[in-house]
Design a protein around this motif. Structure first.
Motif, PDB file in Angstrom:
ATOM      1  N   TRP A  28      36.643  38.288  37.137  1.00 40.34           N
ATOM      2  CA  TRP A  28      35.058  38.269  37.708  1.00 40.34           C
ATOM      3  C   TRP A  28      34.898  37.313  38.925  1.00 40.34           C
ATOM      4  CZ3 TRP A  28      32.158  33.804  38.668  1.00 40.34           C
ATOM      5  CH2 TRP A  28      30.845  33.948  38.743  1.00 40.34           C
ATOM      6  N   LEU A  29      35.959  36.181  39.029  1.00 39.94           N
ATOM      7  CA  LEU A  29      36.047  35.525  40.428  1.00 39.94           C
ATOM      8  C   LEU A  29      36.349  36.220  41.460  1.00 39.94           C
ATOM      9  CD1 LEU A  29      35.399  32.601  41.364  1.00 39.94           C
ATOM     10  CD2 LEU A  29      37.818  32.069  41.125  1.00 39.94           C
ATOM     11  N   THR A  30      37.575  37.030  41.211  1.00 45.92           N
ATOM     12  CA  THR A  30      38.077  38.057  42.245  1.00 45.92           C
ATOM     13  C   THR A  30      36.920  39.049  42.670  1.00 45.92           C
ATOM     14  OG1 THR A  30      40.294  37.707  41.383  1.00 45.92           O
ATOM     15  CG2 THR A  30      39.706  39.568  42.599  1.00 45.92           C
ATOM     16  N   SER A  31      36.146  39.360  41.724  1.00 49.14           N
ATOM     17  CA  SER A  31      35.146  40.439  42.228  1.00 49.14           C
ATOM     18  C   SER A  31      33.960  39.825  42.978  1.00 49.14           C
ATOM     19  CB  SER A  31      34.550  40.905  40.889  1.00 49.14           C
ATOM     20  OG  SER A  31      35.583  41.805  40.178  1.00 49.14           O
ATOM     21  N   VAL A  32      33.726  38.429  42.710  1.00 46.90           N
ATOM     22  CA  VAL A  32      32.899  37.796  43.413  1.00 46.90           C
ATOM     23  C   VAL A  32      33.333  37.853  44.753  1.00 46.90           C
ATOM     24  CG1 VAL A  32      31.504  35.783  43.769  1.00 46.90           C
ATOM     25  CG2 VAL A  32      31.650  36.735  41.395  1.00 46.90           C
ATOM     26  N   PHE A  33      34.459  37.278  45.162  1.00 51.36           N
ATOM     27  CA  PHE A  33      35.041  37.084  46.463  1.00 51.36           C
ATOM     28  C   PHE A  33      34.871  38.492  47.087  1.00 51.36           C
ATOM     29  CE2 PHE A  33      37.381  33.231  44.750  1.00 51.36           C
ATOM     30  CZ  PHE A  33      36.356  32.522  45.285  1.00 51.36           C
ATOM     31  N   GLY A  34      35.369  39.509  46.259  1.00 51.19           N
ATOM     32  CA  GLY A  34      35.416  41.100  46.856  1.00 51.19           C
ATOM     33  C   GLY A  34      34.180  41.525  46.859  1.00 51.19           C
ATOM     34  N   LEU A  35      33.132  41.149  46.533  1.00 44.81           N
ATOM     35  CA  LEU A  35      31.768  41.711  46.885  1.00 44.81           C
ATOM     36  C   LEU A  35      31.254  41.039  48.179  1.00 44.81           C
ATOM     37  CD1 LEU A  35      29.350  43.096  45.757  1.00 44.81           C
ATOM     38  CD2 LEU A  35      28.479  40.946  44.607  1.00 44.81           C
ATOM     39  N   VAL A  36      31.484  39.849  48.555  1.00 42.44           N
ATOM     40  CA  VAL A  36      31.261  39.086  49.821  1.00 42.44           C
ATOM     41  C   VAL A  36      31.875  39.939  51.018  1.00 42.44           C
ATOM     42  CG1 VAL A  36      31.203  37.018  51.399  1.00 42.44           C
ATOM     43  CG2 VAL A  36      30.552  36.996  48.527  1.00 42.44           C
ATOM     44  N   LEU A  37      33.098  40.274  50.775  1.00 40.76           N
ATOM     45  CA  LEU A  37      33.998  41.007  51.574  1.00 40.76           C
ATOM     46  C   LEU A  37      33.462  42.512  51.766  1.00 40.76           C
ATOM     47  CD1 LEU A  37      37.262  39.394  50.941  1.00 40.76           C
ATOM     48  CD2 LEU A  37      36.007  38.886  52.995  1.00 40.76           C
ATOM     49  N   PHE A  38      33.021  43.024  50.459  1.00 40.77           N
ATOM     50  CA  PHE A  38      32.743  44.329  50.732  1.00 40.77           C
ATOM     51  C   PHE A  38      31.379  44.587  51.546  1.00 40.77           C
ATOM     52  CE2 PHE A  38      29.740  47.666  48.543  1.00 40.77           C
ATOM     53  CZ  PHE A  38      30.654  48.591  48.660  1.00 40.77           C
ATOM     54  N   PHE A  39      30.448  43.855  51.529  1.00 38.83           N
ATOM     55  CA  PHE A  39      29.265  43.813  52.572  1.00 38.83           C
ATOM     56  C   PHE A  39      29.883  43.148  53.943  1.00 38.83           C
ATOM     57  CE2 PHE A  39      27.333  43.807  48.530  1.00 38.83           C
ATOM     58  CZ  PHE A  39      26.260  44.967  48.603  1.00 38.83           C
ATOM     59  N   GLY A  40      30.479  42.113  54.038  1.00 41.06           N
ATOM     60  CA  GLY A  40      30.771  41.676  55.222  1.00 41.06           C
ATOM     61  C   GLY A  40      31.802  42.431  56.157  1.00 41.06           C
ATOM     62  N   ILE A  41      32.770  42.927  55.731  1.00 38.32           N
ATOM     63  CA  ILE A  41      33.788  43.353  56.504  1.00 38.32           C
ATOM     64  C   ILE A  41      33.331  44.871  57.311  1.00 38.32           C
ATOM     65  CG2 ILE A  41      36.084  44.755  56.361  1.00 38.32           C
ATOM     66  CD1 ILE A  41      37.094  42.641  54.543  1.00 38.32           C
TER      67      ILE A  41
END
Length: 432
Positions: A28-41
């Protein structure tokens, strides 16, 4: 509830993952960070490609820093001069967002570090391909962020030129990211739905519990007692990103925030007065000698059918002058507010050498002795824009030596390095 290992391989894998005991790690925590990068990168990638297009690499070999780009240059287009602040915005977003995402990237890597110790490292051909994509993803991400931050600070400690390294690295990184997203997006969506963000933000450290074990292998089999809640972890990363935003964004936004731009490559404006705005390279840094820009300086203008004229600064001052309010924006992310430039239109100089009707592109050459971008080619529509000037004055005063005295180019929307300083020769129709 964890399950006992069934084989020796499972036991060794469990023992290796047990080295990492944080109770916060989990899908879950990994997915939260991944979601931010998913939109930012993707925003970083697109704005980076736009920056590359602004350099007009397919216009001339003089400008092209990656001549072997091949199909990777499929999207290139002629960079517009309107709006004049376009490069300032796109590159400001690129650099600022890249710096702001550094804590998120590091947190994401921290959250998945147990995966590096999975045993055996390769279980099948499919697993080997997945591991290879992760190697390219992690390595490419670290490379892109590291070289980007170093470039912002003008620390060129990496081998080779920044432009091809960053350009090719971005394509490799994005290819690996696309593969990773295709493999992991369904799992990330399910994981994010498994826990409520609002509930996690209300959970205190004493009430924090590890996530249930699952196939990701991120949850520690022997978690330690929590010393921080997930709310605290998210707040720490968010605070780090906000702090970097504060000390970075001002170099692009300007105004009162410029004084907070501690990460700007050159700090604040150099002094006050008409020439008191940011400088990228100085006369000393590029080897300009006093006689190069002294009374003997001449501007050579060449054009069609061998037409050529040589102009002193005094003669340039007697030509018809025009004004334009334009910023300077550089690849490092910093930019100035609009400065009031005065000088001779490039189109008028083209007319002096036989190009009165439709001025062509121009090869601009500086008298600087060393350093990059001693010459640049400007496109036809850049030359024809009435705001494109050979500037002699700025904000009501003569240019200072560091700002390009006796004459410099200023073009709306162009990257700062294309606004060539200490101009010595203009060749209309020239490409090399």
């Amino acid at each position: 509830m964890s399950h006992p290992p069934r084989t020796d391989r499972d036991r060794r894998d469990r023992e290796r993952r047990a080295l990492w005991r944080s109770p916060l790690r989990g899908p879950w925590l990994t997915s939260v960070f991944g979601l931010v990068l998913f939109f930012g990168i993707p925003v970083l990638f697109v704005t980076g490609l736009l920056s590359y297009a602004a350099y007009n690499p397919d216009l001339s070999p003089v400008n092209d820093k990656t001549p072997d780009k091949g199909l990777l240059g499929f999207y290139l287009f002629s960079w517009p001069t309107d709006p004049s602040w376009l490069y300032r915005v796109t590159q400001g977003v690129h650099v600022t967002l890249g710096v702001v995402l550094v804590p998120v990237l590091l947190a994401k890597l921290w959250s998945v570090i147990p995966k590096l110790f999975a045993w055996p490292p390769v279980r099948s051909l499919g697993h080997a391909l997945e591991r290879l994509s992760l190697l390219l993803l992690v390595g490419g991400g670290l490379f892109e962020f590291a070289t980007g931050v170093l470039n912002v600070q003008l620390d060129y400690i990496f081998p080779g030129s920044f432009y091809p390294l960053h350009f090719y690295g971005a394509w490799i990184f994005m290819a690996a990211l696309v593969v990773h997203v295709a493999l992991r997006l369904p799992l990330m969506v399910r994981t994010l739905r498994s826990r409520e963000l609002r509930a996690e933000l209300r959970t205190r450290t004493s009430d924090t519990r590890p996530e249930p074990p699952d196939e990701t292998g991120l949850v520690s089999p022997r978690p330690a007692a929590p010393t921080m809640s997930r709310r605290g972890a998210l707040a720490m990363v968010g605070t780090g990103s906000f702090a970097l935003l504060v000390v970075t964004a001002g170099q692009s936004i300007g105004g009162p925030l410029r004084t907070s731009a501690l990460l700007a490559p050159h700090g604040r404006e150099p002094g006050r007065g008409p020439n008191g705005f940011q400088i990228n390279k100085t006369v000393t840094a590029v080897g300009i000698r006093a006689r190069d820009i002294g009374p003997d300086w001449r501007l050579v203008v060449r054009g069609a059918a061998g037409h050529e004229t040589v102009l002193t600064r005094e003669r340039l001052l007697r030509l018809e002058h025009h004004g334009a309010a334009l910023p300077i924006a550089c690849v490092e992310g910093w930019s100035t507010a609009d400065q009031r430039w005065e000088g001779v239109r490039l189109a008028d100089l083209a007319a002096l050498v036989g190009h009165a009707d439709r001025p062509p592109r121009v090869l601009v050459e500086s008298v600087q002795r060393h350093g990059s971008f001693r010459s640049v080619v400007l496109s036809e529509h850049q030359v024809r824009d009435p705001r494109s000037l050979l500037a002699l004055r700025v904000n009501g005063a003569d240019l200072s030596p560091d700002h390009g005295y006796p004459a410099r180019v200023i073009v709306p929307g162009a990257p700062g390095v294309h606004n060539t300083k200490w101009v010595g020769r203009l060749t209309f129709g020239g490409t090399a």
